[in-house]
Design a protein around this motif. Structure first.
Motif, short mmCIF file in Angstrom:
data_model
loop_
_atom_site.label_atom_id
_atom_site.label_comp_id
_atom_site.label_asym_id
_atom_site.label_seq_id
_atom_site.Cartn_x
_atom_site.Cartn_y
_atom_site.Cartn_z
N PRO A 45 0.80 -1.23 0.00
CA PRO A 45 0.00 0.00 0.00
C PRO A 45 0.84 1.28 0.00
CG PRO A 45 -0.27 -1.20 2.07
CD PRO A 45 0.56 -2.05 1.16
N GLN A 46 2.03 1.23 0.57
CA GLN A 46 2.85 2.44 0.60
C GLN A 46 3.43 2.78 -0.78
OE1 GLN A 46 3.53 -0.44 2.05
NE2 GLN A 46 5.68 -0.78 2.43
N ALA A 47 3.41 1.84 -1.71
CA ALA A 47 3.92 2.12 -3.06
C ALA A 47 3.03 3.14 -3.77
CB ALA A 47 3.99 0.83 -3.87
N ALA A 48 1.71 3.00 -3.63
CA ALA A 48 0.79 3.95 -4.27
C ALA A 48 0.97 5.34 -3.70
CB ALA A 48 -0.65 3.48 -4.08
N THR A 49 1.11 5.43 -2.39
CA THR A 49 1.32 6.73 -1.74
C THR A 49 2.61 7.36 -2.21
OG1 THR A 49 0.12 5.91 0.18
CG2 THR A 49 1.46 7.88 0.50
N PHE A 50 3.66 6.56 -2.29
CA PHE A 50 4.97 7.05 -2.74
C PHE A 50 4.86 7.65 -4.14
CE2 PHE A 50 8.96 6.42 -5.00
CZ PHE A 50 9.88 6.98 -4.13
N CYS A 51 4.20 6.93 -5.04
CA CYS A 51 4.11 7.39 -6.43
C CYS A 51 3.24 8.65 -6.57
CB CYS A 51 3.57 6.26 -7.31
SG CYS A 51 4.74 4.89 -7.46
N VAL A 52 2.15 8.72 -5.81
CA VAL A 52 1.31 9.91 -5.85
C VAL A 52 2.09 11.10 -5.32
CG1 VAL A 52 -0.74 11.00 -4.84
CG2 VAL A 52 -0.88 8.68 -5.76
N ASN A 53 2.85 10.90 -4.25
CA ASN A 53 3.66 11.99 -3.69
C ASN A 53 4.74 12.46 -4.65
OD1 ASN A 53 2.17 11.96 -1.35
ND2 ASN A 53 3.62 10.69 -0.22
#
Length: 78
Positions: A45-53
């Motif tokens: 789940p942290q991969a999606a947040t990383f990419c959006v950021n």
């Protein structure tokens, strides 16, 4: 009389033996196994947040490539 007791004991043993699989997860809704890096079998789940950021827009090819790359790196531990 003894045969009734023996049959009852055998029936009880057989019925209790079948309950072993029910004790594990009777409804199939157990929490997913989470690895130390936070990833599960369905992804990180942290991969999606990383990419959006980082400015990637969800639903684009660049975003998908970013998520896949981050998930691979997290699973490798690097």
């Amino acid at each position: 009389m003894r045969i009734g007791i023996v049959l009852a004991a055998i029936g009880l043993a057989l019925s209790l033996g079948g309950c072993d699989s029910l004790l594990d997860d009777p409804f199939g809704d157990a929490a997913p196994d989470v690895q130390p890096n936070g990833c599960t079998a369905s992804g990180c789940p942290q991969a999606a947040t990383f990419c959006v950021n980082r400015g990637y827009t969800p639903g684009t090819n660049r975003y998908q490539r970013c998520v896949i790359s981050v998930e691979e790196n997290l699973r490798k531990g690097s």
